[in-house]
Design a protein around this motif. Structure first.
Motif, PDB file in Angstrom:
ATOM      1  N   LEU A 112      31.649  21.793  10.992  1.00 48.24           N
ATOM      2  CA  LEU A 112      31.799  22.480  12.334  1.00 48.24           C
ATOM      3  C   LEU A 112      32.482  21.761  13.365  1.00 48.24           C
ATOM      4  CD1 LEU A 112      30.649  25.106  14.054  1.00 48.24           C
ATOM      5  CD2 LEU A 112      28.601  23.810  14.487  1.00 48.24           C
ATOM      6  N   ASN A 113      32.542  20.488  13.677  1.00 51.12           N
ATOM      7  CA  ASN A 113      33.253  19.785  14.383  1.00 51.12           C
ATOM      8  C   ASN A 113      34.696  19.911  14.300  1.00 51.12           C
ATOM      9  OD1 ASN A 113      33.305  17.705  16.721  1.00 51.12           O
ATOM     10  ND2 ASN A 113      34.005  16.369  15.027  1.00 51.12           N
ATOM     11  N   ASP A 114      35.108  19.806  13.028  1.00 49.90           N
ATOM     12  CA  ASP A 114      36.659  19.994  12.727  1.00 49.90           C
ATOM     13  C   ASP A 114      37.100  21.176  12.885  1.00 49.90           C
ATOM     14  OD1 ASP A 114      37.033  17.317  11.917  1.00 49.90           O
ATOM     15  OD2 ASP A 114      36.877  17.682   9.683  1.00 49.90           O
ATOM     16  N   LEU A 115      36.178  22.419  12.741  1.00 46.23           N
ATOM     17  CA  LEU A 115      36.594  23.633  12.834  1.00 46.23           C
ATOM     18  C   LEU A 115      36.977  23.711  14.374  1.00 46.23           C
ATOM     19  CD1 LEU A 115      36.927  26.629  12.111  1.00 46.23           C
ATOM     20  CD2 LEU A 115      34.632  27.145  12.753  1.00 46.23           C
ATOM     21  N   VAL A 116      36.086  23.161  15.122  1.00 41.90           N
ATOM     22  CA  VAL A 116      36.298  23.502  16.746  1.00 41.90           C
ATOM     23  C   VAL A 116      37.242  22.476  17.400  1.00 41.90           C
ATOM     24  CG1 VAL A 116      35.120  23.421  18.661  1.00 41.90           C
ATOM     25  CG2 VAL A 116      33.977  24.505  16.867  1.00 41.90           C
ATOM     26  N   ARG A 117      37.258  21.097  16.685  1.00 46.25           N
ATOM     27  CA  ARG A 117      38.070  20.165  17.517  1.00 46.25           C
ATOM     28  C   ARG A 117      39.349  19.697  16.847  1.00 46.25           C
ATOM     29  NH1 ARG A 117      34.392  16.571  21.255  1.00 46.25           N
ATOM     30  NH2 ARG A 117      32.900  18.276  21.922  1.00 46.25           N
ATOM     31  N   PHE A 118      39.538  19.840  15.562  1.00 48.99           N
ATOM     32  CA  PHE A 118      40.328  19.307  14.798  1.00 48.99           C
ATOM     33  C   PHE A 118      41.977  19.837  15.300  1.00 48.99           C
ATOM     34  CE2 PHE A 118      43.535  18.767  11.431  1.00 48.99           C
ATOM     35  CZ  PHE A 118      43.320  17.614  10.973  1.00 48.99           C
ATOM     36  N   ASP A 119      42.704  18.996  15.490  1.00 52.82           N
ATOM     37  CA  ASP A 119      44.101  19.352  16.233  1.00 52.82           C
ATOM     38  C   ASP A 119      45.262  19.053  15.128  1.00 52.82           C
ATOM     39  OD1 ASP A 119      46.643  20.026  17.457  1.00 52.82           O
ATOM     40  OD2 ASP A 119      45.947  19.008  19.426  1.00 52.82           O
ATOM     41  N   PRO A 120      45.560  19.926  14.372  1.00 57.51           N
ATOM     42  CA  PRO A 120      46.508  19.392  13.303  1.00 57.51           C
ATOM     43  C   PRO A 120      47.960  19.216  13.908  1.00 57.51           C
ATOM     44  CG  PRO A 120      46.335  21.871  13.425  1.00 57.51           C
ATOM     45  CD  PRO A 120      45.385  21.369  14.276  1.00 57.51           C
ATOM     46  N   ASN A 121      48.380  19.494  15.148  1.00 55.96           N
ATOM     47  CA  ASN A 121      49.597  19.035  15.682  1.00 55.96           C
ATOM     48  C   ASN A 121      49.451  17.692  15.996  1.00 55.96           C
ATOM     49  OD1 ASN A 121      50.740  21.798  15.673  1.00 55.96           O
ATOM     50  ND2 ASN A 121      49.565  22.393  17.521  1.00 55.96           N
ATOM     51  N   GLN A 122      47.976  17.173  16.474  1.00 55.12           N
ATOM     52  CA  GLN A 122      47.998  15.756  16.856  1.00 55.12           C
ATOM     53  C   GLN A 122      47.947  14.882  15.504  1.00 55.12           C
ATOM     54  OE1 GLN A 122      45.035  15.290  19.536  1.00 55.12           O
ATOM     55  NE2 GLN A 122      45.151  12.853  19.471  1.00 55.12           N
ATOM     56  N   GLU A 123      47.132  15.490  14.589  1.00 51.54           N
ATOM     57  CA  GLU A 123      46.759  14.724  13.517  1.00 51.54           C
ATOM     58  C   GLU A 123      47.993  14.639  12.384  1.00 51.54           C
ATOM     59  OE1 GLU A 123      44.206  12.662  13.019  1.00 51.54           O
ATOM     60  OE2 GLU A 123      43.126  13.685  15.032  1.00 51.54           O
ATOM     61  N   GLY A 124      48.886  15.662  12.474  1.00 52.21           N
ATOM     62  CA  GLY A 124      49.820  15.586  11.578  1.00 52.21           C
ATOM     63  C   GLY A 124      49.733  16.296  10.093  1.00 52.21           C
ATOM     64  N   ILE A 125      48.368  16.681   9.992  1.00 52.37           N
ATOM     65  CA  ILE A 125      47.723  17.126   8.554  1.00 52.37           C
ATOM     66  C   ILE A 125      46.814  18.448   9.004  1.00 52.37           C
ATOM     67  CG2 ILE A 125      47.916  14.972   7.505  1.00 52.37           C
ATOM     68  CD1 ILE A 125      44.827  14.901   7.928  1.00 52.37           C
ATOM     69  N   THR A 126      46.866  19.211   7.915  1.00 51.86           N
ATOM     70  CA  THR A 126      45.918  20.509   8.218  1.00 51.86           C
ATOM     71  C   THR A 126      44.416  19.903   8.192  1.00 51.86           C
ATOM     72  OG1 THR A 126      45.921  20.824   5.890  1.00 51.86           O
ATOM     73  CG2 THR A 126      47.693  21.852   7.289  1.00 51.86           C
ATOM     74  N   ILE A 127      43.599  20.808   8.626  1.00 52.28           N
ATOM     75  CA  ILE A 127      42.158  20.607   8.547  1.00 52.28           C
ATOM     76  C   ILE A 127      41.368  20.232   7.379  1.00 52.28           C
ATOM     77  CG2 ILE A 127      41.610  23.123   8.573  1.00 52.28           C
ATOM     78  CD1 ILE A 127      39.349  22.462  10.511  1.00 52.28           C
ATOM     79  N   PRO A 128      40.951  19.127   7.260  1.00 48.73           N
ATOM     80  CA  PRO A 128      40.352  18.738   5.676  1.00 48.73           C
ATOM     81  C   PRO A 128      39.161  19.096   5.486  1.00 48.73           C
ATOM     82  CG  PRO A 128      39.735  17.039   7.478  1.00 48.73           C
ATOM     83  CD  PRO A 128      40.701  18.181   8.033  1.00 48.73           C
TER      84      PRO A 128
END
Length: 99
Positions: free
Chosen positions: A68-84
């Protein structure tokens, strides 16, 4: 939370929802049917016009097997990868077969 923080989270959710739906080869209608909402609701979430409530966020996270945390907060632009996937995080990179 600041206005900029809210907009960032809203953008992250819509980007993540679009990516996850396409990665799972679901149509908006498929997602709507699986979690019990309308196709229009899914379209609004993906466009950033509205946000899913917490119950729908939880259903979406379960559907896509992400936290749930990744769905809401994960930023693929900042991380450089897609949501894990849930409980699978990449903390660094290694090169194999290199001495």
């Amino acid at each position: 939370m600041t206005e900029a923080g809210k907009e960032g989270t809203k953008g992250n959710i819509s980007l993540n929802l679009r990516h996850l739906r396409k990665a799972n080869r679901f149509s908006q209608e498929d997602v709507a049917e699986k979690i019990g909402v309308t196709r229009q609701a899914v379209a609004k979430w993906e466009s950033g016009d509205s946000l899913p409530d917490i119950v729908n966020c939880e259903a979406l996270a379960d559907l896509y097997n992400v936290s749930l945390n990744d769905l809401v907060r994960f930023d693929p632009n900042q991380e450089g990868i897609t949501i894990p996937p849930k409980d699978k995080h990449i903390f660094g990179m290694v090169t194999l077969n290199e001495k």
